[in-house]
Design an enzyme around this catalytic site. Structure first.
Site, PDB file in Angstrom:
ATOM      1  N   TRP A 141      63.716  76.224  62.302  1.00 41.55           N
ATOM      2  CA  TRP A 141      63.650  75.056  61.689  1.00 41.55           C
ATOM      3  C   TRP A 141      64.716  74.230  61.374  1.00 41.55           C
ATOM      4  O   TRP A 141      65.833  74.554  62.282  1.00 41.55           O
ATOM      5  CB  TRP A 141      62.797  75.389  60.185  1.00 41.55           C
ATOM      6  N   ASP A 195      61.441  66.557  62.392  1.00 42.53           N
ATOM      7  CA  ASP A 195      62.825  66.206  62.010  1.00 42.53           C
ATOM      8  C   ASP A 195      63.763  66.106  62.933  1.00 42.53           C
ATOM      9  O   ASP A 195      63.857  66.934  64.003  1.00 42.53           O
ATOM     10  CB  ASP A 195      63.319  67.191  60.791  1.00 42.53           C
ATOM     11  N   TRP A 243      53.896  67.705  69.391  1.00 39.72           N
ATOM     12  CA  TRP A 243      54.429  67.129  68.248  1.00 39.72           C
ATOM     13  C   TRP A 243      56.053  67.278  68.052  1.00 39.72           C
ATOM     14  O   TRP A 243      56.591  68.059  68.679  1.00 39.72           O
ATOM     15  CB  TRP A 243      53.635  68.301  67.291  1.00 39.72           C
ATOM     16  N   ASP A 274      59.355  67.017  49.383  1.00 39.14           N
ATOM     17  CA  ASP A 274      58.240  67.797  50.021  1.00 39.14           C
ATOM     18  C   ASP A 274      56.920  67.211  49.138  1.00 39.14           C
ATOM     19  O   ASP A 274      55.749  67.096  49.838  1.00 39.14           O
ATOM     20  CB  ASP A 274      58.520  69.201  50.059  1.00 39.14           C
TER      21      ASP A 274
END
Ligand SMILES: *[C@@H]1O[C@H](CO)[C@@H](O)[C@H](O)[C@H]1NC(C)=O
Ligand SMILES: *[C@@H]1O[C@H](CO)[C@@H](O)[C@H](O)[C@H]1NC(C)=O
Ligand SMILES: *[C@@H]1O[C@H](CO)[C@@H](O)[C@H](O)[C@H]1NC(C)=O
Ligand SMILES: *[C@@H]1O[C@H](CO)[C@@H](O)[C@H](O)[C@H]1NC(C)=O
Length: 585
Positions: free
Chosen positions: A123, A64, A61, A278
């Site tokens: 992240w 961003d 996977w 989102d």
């Protein structure tokens, strides 16, 4: 200007390096929050949807793009990656470098959980080049299983390594964290932007957040990049937009296509603020003015500040980020193209997510929107040039474009309309272009349109992706609709086949109508009107794969249109993970 505090930060880092590195090496990758259900086994034999020139790793996977930058002539792409499977989870910063943004060399993961401040995930975030050519990264760390978010800093271990392969985290991370006093919602506080430096020598950065349904760009300031203070007010906010992910804030020149550095202000630039929503998984941007005295951003009057505002891309495109390429004086946009297939199919094929082709981005002459175009380096991948002579395409007809590989191609077509007066009347209640495109898809005839391209088409046209225009007569101008209709893209119904659409700000009376599509097995990335509207689509044909795919120019309207130019090329496979793929054999 390199200020003293910046310099002392690096001194401090050099002093702390030994300690930090020991800590890094002593730690191991901890993934206590496993979202992945199955580890990817060896690749299944048939992989018709893997791309030839769009960036994707051999398996697993991705989402961003993170921290894009150019350093010592080398482009860096970091991206959110799950080393353990084809679904989201266990997120680290994977890393590749390039000299042309198309062919890439993979490196070891740059940032992965190793501190309490990022124990549960690393992240998204951004790079800033500090004065003296010193890159620095701000990223979001996850500190607990509830996904509480903080902002951390990392610097390259060795600035002499042009590949910046190793990164050292600031031992005092986090630099910004939610507290009761600062009223930040700890589960909605992420994705720091590139920082910009004011004339007051103070750095600023924004972080995506929300308060109830209000989306906001929380503003922080710092003199030394270590000690950050939250400003009393956000840089900007917009009601009813929900959580803002991956905000981006940058200046654009009011003349020409050159980009400018993030710390450029004054009368010769406008500013752009982009948010990834989102709630809807759309991005939108506004164009406006940044008042650095007030430290506030004001969208221009008429620049729609909501989900129905302007988008970089009206298709599948999210979590995008720009950076300034100071060597070529351009601003470049990167974006993640998600799958449209089911999670079960993603697990079966062993991978999910690709990066869009990097786009140069600049302010349109109207100053009301941005324009994007695939970076010029992509053209080096072209081969087998095919050109069709200028010709009329009568209503209800199509012609095949042969001589290129239709599954891996770059095609540019432009049209002229002999008789615009025939256009159907535009109904002013048609305000939603996507809805209009799904109601008036490729099979719905009007006078002028649909005309455009049928990509990834099977011989019998059981499958195709149609990218096309329709022209309507508005009150005092013509309205051009651009659509990407995926409803017939695959006989497999497990996929999201939403039809996408945009209004294209082109005047067909004075301008030709152009379309460019980058076709890459399961991607159709289209640019209308020279990049005034872009639509990326993911499709998974079952018949139109490999040698069985075809490419057509078509006109299913009732009136004839004229093809002015049609140029098509096969695209060479890009070298992306070749060494790694060799290893896997
Ligand atoms: C830093 O990188 C340069 C260039 O790759 C290399 O020659 C040098 O040995 C590296 N220094 C350290 C301390 O690793
Ligand atoms: C904080 O964010 C979480 C996660 O999105 C949400 O459930 C909660 O309602 C938010 N609280 C406020 C006050 O916005
Ligand atoms: C910024 O705002 C201040 C205070 O309202 C105002 O005096 C100034 O003219 C503004 N500057 C710009 C460039 O708009
Ligand atoms: C990615 O695609 C999947 C499958 O179509 C969808 O469920 C998910 O919401 C998408 N996420 C984003 C951020 O677009």
């Amino acid at each position: 200007m390199a200020n003293r505090s910046t310099f002392s930060l690096f001194l401090l880092f050099s002093l702390l390096l030994g300690h930090g590195v020991t800590e890094l090496q002593a730690s191991h990758h901890v993934y206590q929050h496993l979202q992945s259900t199955s580890e990817t086994k060896s690749s299944p034999p048939s992989q018709p949807y893997r791309t030839g020139y769009h960036f994707q790793p051999p398996k697993n996977w991705i989402n961003d793009p993170n921290g894009p930058m150019i350093y010592k002539g080398i482009y860096h792409l970091f991206y959110q990656y799950n080393p353990k499977g084809a679904v989201w989870g266990n997120i680290v910063w994977a890393h590749s470098t390039s000299t042309d943004l198309i062919n890439w060399t993979p490196h070891p993961h740059a940032i992965y959980p190793s501190q309490p401040s990022d124990h549960y995930g690393c992240w998204s975030g951004s790079a800033t080049i500090l004065p003296g050519d010193k890159p620095i990264i701000l990223y979001t760390g996850i500190i607990d299983p509830e996904n509480t978010q903080v902002q951390n800093l990392a610097v390259p271990k060795n600035l002499s390594d042009p590949y910046l392969r190793e990164w050292v985290k600031y031992p005092q991370n986090p630099l910004m964290e939610p507290t009761i006093e600062n009223e930040i919602n700890g589960s909605s506080f992420r994705d720091p932007t590139t920082a910009w430096l004011g004339h007051d020598n103070i750095w600023r950065v924004i972080i995506g957040s929300k308060i109830h349904r209000k989306g906001l760009a929380v503003l922080y300031r710092s003199r030394d990049f270590k000690k950050w203070t939250k400003a009393k007010h956000p840089l900007h906010s917009a009601k009813d937009t929900g959580m803002w992910e991956c905000p981006d804030f940058f200046p654009v020149s009011t003349s020409g296509q050159n980009g400018v550095d993030a710390s450029t202000f004054g009368p010769n630039v406008k500013h752009v603020l982009k948010a990834s929503l989102d709630d809807t998984k759309h991005e939108y941007y506004t164009i406006g003015t940044y008042n650095i005295t007030l430290d506030r951003y004001f969208p221009d009057k008429g620049s729609v500040d909501s989900d129905s505002g302007l988008r970089y891309d009206y298709g599948k495109y999210y979590a995008s980020k720009t950076f300034f390429d100071h060597e070529k004086n351009r601003r470049i946009l990167l974006g993640w193209i998600n799958e449209s297939s089911s999670v079960a199919d993603d697990i079966k094929k062993g991978w999910a997510g690709v990066q869009a082709i990097p786009r140069k981005i600049w302010l349109d002459k109207s100053r009301k929107q941005l324009v994007q175009w695939p970076i010029v380096e992509l053209e080096k991948q072209r081969e087998n040039h095919v050109q069709l002579p200028s010709q009329f395409l009568k209503g209800g007809s199509r012609i095949e474009v042969s001589g290129v590989t239709p599954v891996q191609a770059d095609v540019e077509i432009s049209f002229e309309i002999p008789d615009l007066k025939k256009a159907e009347v535009f109904n002013p209640s048609w305000t939603d272009p996507q809805l209009l495109c799904s109601q008036k898809g490729a099979s719905v005839k009007s006078a002028l349109g649909p005309f455009g391209l049928l990509a990834l088409a099977s011989k019998d046209l059981q499958e195709y992706t149609a990218i096309f225009f329709k022209i309507f007569k508005g009150k005092d101008k013509y309205v051009v609709l651009m659509c990407s209709d995926q409803s017939r893209s695959s006989l497999n119904d497990d996929n999201d086949k939403t039809t996408y659409g945009a209004f294209l700000n082109v005047d067909p009376v004075h301008e030709k109508l152009s379309l460019r599509s980058l076709i890459d097995h399961s991607i159709v990335e289209s640019f209308g009107g020279g990049g005034k509207a872009c639509i990326a689509a993911r499709v998974y044909p079952t018949l139109a794969i490999d040698k069985n795919a075809h490419l057509y120019a078509f006109n299913y309207g009732t009136e004839k249109v004229k093809i002015l130019n049609l140029n098509a090329w096969s695209m060479k496979k890009a070298h992306i993970f070749e060494s790694v793929i060799e290893d896997l054999k």
